[in-house]
Design an enzyme around this catalytic site. Structure first.
Site, short mmCIF file in Angstrom:
data_model
loop_
_atom_site.label_atom_id
_atom_site.label_comp_id
_atom_site.label_asym_id
_atom_site.label_seq_id
_atom_site.Cartn_x
_atom_site.Cartn_y
_atom_site.Cartn_z
N ARG A 167 0.84 -1.22 0.00
CA ARG A 167 0.00 0.00 0.00
C ARG A 167 0.87 1.25 0.00
O ARG A 167 0.48 2.29 0.54
CB ARG A 167 -0.92 0.00 1.21
CG ARG A 167 -0.19 -0.18 2.54
CD ARG A 167 -1.15 -0.09 3.69
NE ARG A 167 -0.50 -0.40 4.95
CZ ARG A 167 -1.07 -0.25 6.12
NH1 ARG A 167 -2.29 0.23 6.20
NH2 ARG A 167 -0.43 -0.58 7.23
N ASP A 196 11.10 -7.69 7.61
CA ASP A 196 10.67 -6.76 6.57
C ASP A 196 10.45 -5.35 7.13
O ASP A 196 10.22 -4.42 6.35
CB ASP A 196 9.40 -7.26 5.88
CG ASP A 196 8.26 -7.51 6.85
OD1 ASP A 196 8.40 -8.43 7.69
OD2 ASP A 196 7.25 -6.80 6.79
#
Length: 567
Positions: A153, A320
């Site tokens: 996103r 991540d």
């Protein structure tokens, strides 16, 4: 390279300048303009006198060959070219960081009032020189390999090199779907976006390496979220943060390439990162990957020690979310401790308490071990052995930096063999009494040695009053004052000044962020803006902050607040 020959019309300089010029905002289309990604000679008051560039990334790395924007498994590239999805409803500007706009992006603060700026920071307009990108990466989440993740996103809308010669990557978060959106809708909600905007700026002013936030906008688009993963969907409002970092590459950026066997691309990405961000490492050095790993190990230990020094829990320390530049990124269900508690977990979805504040250093070691695993295909046997030794030194790096920071917080100068015990003793009685972490250290910065000696704790020092209820408080005070007396060439006034400069009076407490979010949902952005101003000077007493109760005992309702990973 399909994205280069004919850029969309909205990227053409003449088109943008003409649109701006028609409103009297910009020079004519044939007026001089900066090269893409380069700074104007002075702060730009209009966006059309300012430009980004994606060339430094597109010239080096292959991009996804599939042009369509749909969720899929992507291979043999670092980025996918994908454009932001504009909101359908009215967009409002919630807040901007004046310091980021003017000192990093070379934009005059007046630009925030333009419609062009609002379109730009909400993903409605792409600036000259920009080719928006979504980054492909993987990661270990809660200890297990999760496979392909990526910018689900977020859109990297370009690179900007400012008048100081600093290179910054600009990214919109909440700007729509990408090939990495998985089951998500590509959006972020106002609740989490307010928190990210405020916390990234707060961390910067606390002196902690972090990404920055330039702006926050909110729409009236409906975004549905199950905030606490309990089956209760709730309608919220879509929002976008324009955030900046010197680099958005993270451990997972390397992991995905190693796991996929894309070793040539792994080497190319590593060399790019070293060349751009690790200038002390010689590119011709055959041990450059070893030097890189050594630097990341020590800097990660430093970062987590800094987190601990201000009582900050990241909440989702997956690989991540761990930057290769050892900066704080990806603010989600983070939290600053109120009462000192080594088991503090800000993320209600962390059922196993994996990322509790007291476990962050251990998680850092786990993440670095996964970084080493990704690097190993590029290391020879001798380098692998040396890298393992470097990793074993992580704990010493962390413990040394942690001790140094807490000695500074207590105003201790020089070395003393009992310093570690003095620090541990204090933390233990803080834990037993549930004393406020931030204000205990702040009030130790403000109280005089004579007041401590007499055990006279003024009423205004509410955290120390809580601490003084412990039966061993007087014993700790005696030990502390004796240690302060050993500070060569020191005075009580110097000690208090020194401590006040490192122990904040104001942090972004959960209840403060929640109060700002509730008002923002009603289009009252005053508290977001007040907090942004207050948190720029966390070490200075401020009248507006005191009136708002930001240094007082957290309200009773704050104890029942929950923070969710759903954002």
């Amino acid at each position: 390279m399909w994205w280069r020959p004919w850029l969309p019309a909205c990227l053409a300089w003449g088109c943008v300048a003409a649109l701006c010029g028609s409103r009297g905002l910009c020079p004519a289309p044939n007026a001089s303009r900066p090269e893409p990604g380069q700074c104007p000679r002075r702060r730009a008051a209009e966006l059309c006198a300012w430009a980004l560039s994606s060339d430094s990334l597109l010239d080096i790395f292959p991009v996804d060959t599939i042009q369509e924007n749909y969720v899929r498994n992507v291979r043999n590239c670092i980025f996918s070219v994908v454009y932001p999805t504009p909101f359908k409803s009215r967009v409002r500007l919630v807040a901007v960081s004046k310091e980021v706009l003017e000192n990093i992006l070379d934009l005059d603060i007046s630009v925030k009032g333009s419609s062009d700026f609002l379109e730009f920071v909400s993903g409605g307009k792409v600036t000259f020189g920009s080719v928006p990108l979504a980054h492909r990466y993987g990661g270990h989440q809660f200890g297990s390999w999760a496979g392909q993740l990526g910018d689900g996103r977020a859109h990297l809308i370009g690179v900007y090199t400012n008048r100081h010669g600093e290179r910054w990557e600009l990214q919109l978060k909440g700007s729509g779907k990408t090939p990495y959106s998985r089951n998500g809708d590509g959006r972020a909600v106002l609740r989490s976006s307010v928190r990210e905007f405020l916390c990234s700026e707060a961390m910067h002013y606390l002196g902690i390496p972090t990404s920055r936030a330039a702006s926050l906008v909110v729409s009236d688009d409906d975004v549905w979220r199950d905030q606490f993963y309990n089956g209760n969907l709730k309608k919220e409002r879509g929002a976008i943060v324009l955030r900046l970092a010197k680099s958005w590459f993270r451990i997972g950026s390397l992991e995905i390439l190693a796991h996929s066997g894309e070793l040539d691309l792994l080497r190319r990405l590593l060399d790019f990162i070293i060349l751009e961000h690790f200038p002390s490492i010689a590119m011709h050095d055959s041990n450059r990957y070893l030097e890189f790993f050594s630097t990341v190990v020590s800097e990660t230990a430093n970062l987590i020690a800094l987190w601990m020094s201000v009582g900050f829990a990241h909440g989702v320390c997956n690989t991540d979310n761990f930057s290769l530049l050892s900066i704080t990124i990806d603010y989600g269900p983070f939290g600053f401790m109120d009462s000192y508690d080594p088991n503090f977990v800000p993320n209600t979805s962390d059922d196993e308490r994996r990322y509790k504040i007291g476990n962050q250093a251990s998680v850092g070691l786990f993440n670095l071990s996964k970084l080493l695993q990704a690097l190993k295909p590029l290391l020879d046997p001798r380098q692998k052995q040396l890298a393992s030794q470097i990793l074993e030194e992580y704990g010493e790096h962390y413990y040394s930096r942690f001790t140094e920071l807490f000695k500074t917080k207590l105003g201790l100068l020089g070395e003393n063999e009992n310093d570690n015990y003095l620090i541990a003793f204090l933390l233990k009685i803080m834990e037993d009494t549930k004393a406020d972490f931030t204000m205990t250290f702040r009030e130790l910065s403000e109280i005089t040695a004579d007041q401590l000696k007499e055990l006279h704790i003024p009423e205004e020092f509410w955290a120390l009053q809580d601490l003084s209820k412990h039966k061993l408080f007087s014993e700790w005070v005696t030990m502390y004052l004796l240690r302060l007396n050993s500070n060569n060439g020191d005075s009580d006034a110097k000690r208090r000044t020194r401590m006040a400069n490192v122990n904040p009076r104001y942090i972004l407490r959960n209840w403060m962020a929640e109060s700002a979010v509730q008002k923002a949902n009603l289009n009252d952005f005053s508290e977001v803006q007040l907090l942004e101003q207050v948190l720029q000077q966390p070490f200075e007493r401020q009248e507006a902050a005191e009136r708002a109760g930001y240094s007082l005992h957290p309200p009773a309702w704050a104890k029942h607040l929950k923070v969710s990973c759903s954002s």
